[in-house]
Design a protein around this motif. Structure first.
Motif: not given
Ligand code: HEM
Length: 566
Positions: A104, A129, A133, A375, A448
């Protein structure tokens, strides 16, 4: 006058900076001129493609991709990015070549982020990471951990319902946006730091404020990226402010961590997320040694990533149901058949509600709370015959893909049935993002990790709100069946509510046709509406009638919703 002088000053600094940057630095733009780059709209000197961008960024990009193709190259000031808008292109980016696009990009805010070395969400695809993860998936947000938090979710939803009922009894208007955001904040707060934090409303409230401020300043600093290397000089002082806010957050969190260390959790089930992280911090045997800053940064990221997105999804689902009374009725019937009227719907009931799940899926399709997956290209690469240079920011326009007429029938319509009919059910791959047509939670290794938690909360909250209340647009209310982005662009300046103007007067001014529907404000969220002017405030009223007999009156307050995103 002072305002005018300030604005002129800022504009001058901005323009001079651009010219200087162009002059001093060899830009990426030049390199892109010498390779077979993706199609690009005609650019203006200095500002590049800035003039193509409206207040709702994902819509502007959708319009551009309709004209110039599913992979386009944009230069916005000194910032260069490619935007992908079709499932086929996205499949190449985060499917076939996922290893090249697993990074990213850094945004302008990073220089002022006090946990710079500890970020997880923007961490490069390396040992740190991978370690974070792994603990995310196996310990912090695993199924077992989530099951332990069922009570927390149920209690907080119960509190939300109580607040709604109480406001009805006291005849007060209800700010749905504020209540739902408080609920999601409390849920995350309790899951992360246990009752020790949630019992003290001040701490939960403080965290909510810090997260909001951090998000706001982060966005402003990202806009400053257009200045290229000059953004490091923090010309507008946002970086300095971010450091102050983060300093306060750090102090608060250090206190909570110490409290956790003093009252060390001996519960075999492992306590809350903070306990789990502290346990890893103390253990010398893990392959990565966590620091205190790693823990604080991770917790801040969970709040930033989670709270607003869950809250936004709930509000959109409710808004769509209010606008489609027949679908609301169908959902209510589904709940009534399984649960009846004598008890409240529970988390564990959700599997028995295919229509509720379909409503939530359709809401996330039409109104993805995270409209872009961001990204970065890690090597000079080729996508569909076009060269993409190493380091280029790559924006996947999830919003455009999930409304692509080549993949979806009547893409702009709210049709939950598309997810409940048999033909779609066995396309489960799509739902998990593997087909690249449906990506509300992203896809692949950086998808996510909070999706299950988010879906649990959204299902249970929307289900409970539908089970317990009748939601109807008040006949005085402004109600639209279009989403807020259309709403904002069609109203523009003439529709700003004047100070002291009543809702009725405001509505009269809009000159709506009889029967025309206008969606209530609480629904006006979708990643971009924070560009709306400060004083835009429509009070939209809804009647709530509780299934078990009482009547509520709810006002959606658009101004508040948007402040939430500021
Ligand atoms: C409706 C609720 C949510 C939506 C729509 C959402 C959506 C997303 C999206 C689109 C990404 C990027 C994915 C990618 O790059 O392919 C992401 C990453 C992430 N989300 Fe969510 N998210 C939600 C809720 C949450 C919650 C509740 C948490 C934790 C408490 C969370 C933690 C994270 C983390 C830590 C990442 C980064 C993961 C990584 O880089 O490995 N998200 N989310």
């Amino acid at each position: 006058m002072a305002d005018f002088t300030n604005t002129t000053y800022c504009l001058l600094v901005f323009l001079i900076s651009f010219v200087l940057v162009r002059y001093i630095f060899k830009t990426r733009v030049n390199r892109y001129n010498s390779i077979r780059s993706p199609p690009s709209p005609p650019a203006l000197p200095i500002i590049g493609h800035l003039h193509f961008l409206g207040p709702i960024l994902h819509r502007s990009f959708q319009n551009l991709s309709r004209r110039f193709g599913p992979l386009i190259l944009l230069h916005i000031g000194e910032s260069t990015c490619v935007v992908a808008s079709s499932a086929a292109v996205i499949k190449e980016i985060i499917g076939t070549h996922e290893n090249i696009f697993s990074y990213r990009p850094e945004f302008g805010s990073v220089d002022f982020y006090i946990y710079k070395e500890s970020r997880f969400v923007t961490a490069e695809y390396g040992p740190y990471w991978r370690f974070m993860r792994k603990i995310c998936m196996t310990k912090l947000l695993s199924g077992t951990q989530l099951n332990k938090c069922t009570d927390i979710r149920q209690q907080e939803i119960g509190r939300l319902l109580e607040s709604l009922t109480k406001s009805y009894e006291e005849g007060k208007p209800i700010d749905i946006s504020g209540l739902v955001t408080t609920m999601t904040n409390n849920i995350i707060c309790r899951i992360v730091m246990s009752t020790r934090c949630s019992d003290s409303c001040d701490e939960a409230e403080e965290i909510k404020k810090f997260v909001k401020e951090t998000l706001k300043l982060g966005r402003l600093l990202s806009v400053g990226d257009m200045l290229g290397p000059l953004s490091k000089f923090d010309l507008f002082g946002h970086g300095k402010k971010l450091k102050v806010v983060m300093g306060l957050f750090d102090k608060l969190l250090e206190g909570i961590m110490k409290e956790h260390e003093e009252n060390r959790c001996h519960d075999k089930r492992g306590g809350d997320l903070m306990d789990v992280l502290l346990e890893i911090y103390r253990d010398e045997n893990f392959e990565v040694k966590l620091t205190r800053n790693d823990i604080k940064s991770f917790i801040l990221e969970l709040f930033v990533a989670g709270t607003d997105l869950i809250s936004t999804s709930i509000q959109w689902a409710l808004a769509e149901l209010i606008n489609h009374p027949n679908k609301f009725k169908k959902l209510r019937e589904e709940i009534d058949v399984v649960v009846g009227k004598s008890r409240l719907l529970q988390d564990s009931d959700v599997t028995a509600f295919p229509y509720l799940q379909a409503v939530v899926k359709e809401t996330l399709r039409l109104h993805p709370p995270a409209p872009f997956i961001i990204r970065q290209c890690d090597e000079d690469w080729n996508i569909k015959g076009f060269n993409i240079m190493k380091g280029t920011r790559t924006l996947i326009n999830v919003f455009a893909v999930m409304r692509d007429p080549d993949s979806w029938n009547q893409p702009d319509k709210f049709v939950p049935e598309r997810f409940s009919n048999e033909s779609f059910r066995h396309k489960q791959k799509e739902i998990k993002g593997q087909g690249f047509h449906y990506l509300p939670f992203g896809s692949g290794r950086r998808g996510c990790p909070g999706a299950s938690l988010a879906l649990n909360v959204v299902h249970a909250t929307v289900g409970a709100m539908v089970q317990c209340f009748d939601w109807n647009a008040n006949k005085d209310g402004v109600v639209t069946n279009q989403d807020f982005s259309c709403y904002s662009s069609s109203f523009e300046v003439s529709s700003i509510k004047d100070k002291g103007e009543t809702t009725k007067e405001f509505i009269a001014k809009l000159d709506l046709k009889t029967g025309q529907k206008v969606l209530g404000g609480g629904c006006g969220i979708g990643g971009g509406d924070f560009y709306m002017p400060d004083n835009f405030g429509v009070m939209v009223s809804f009647n709530l009638e509780r299934a078990i007999g009482c009547k509520c009156f709810v006002e959606f307050n658009v101004t508040k919703c948007m402040q939430m995103l500021r």
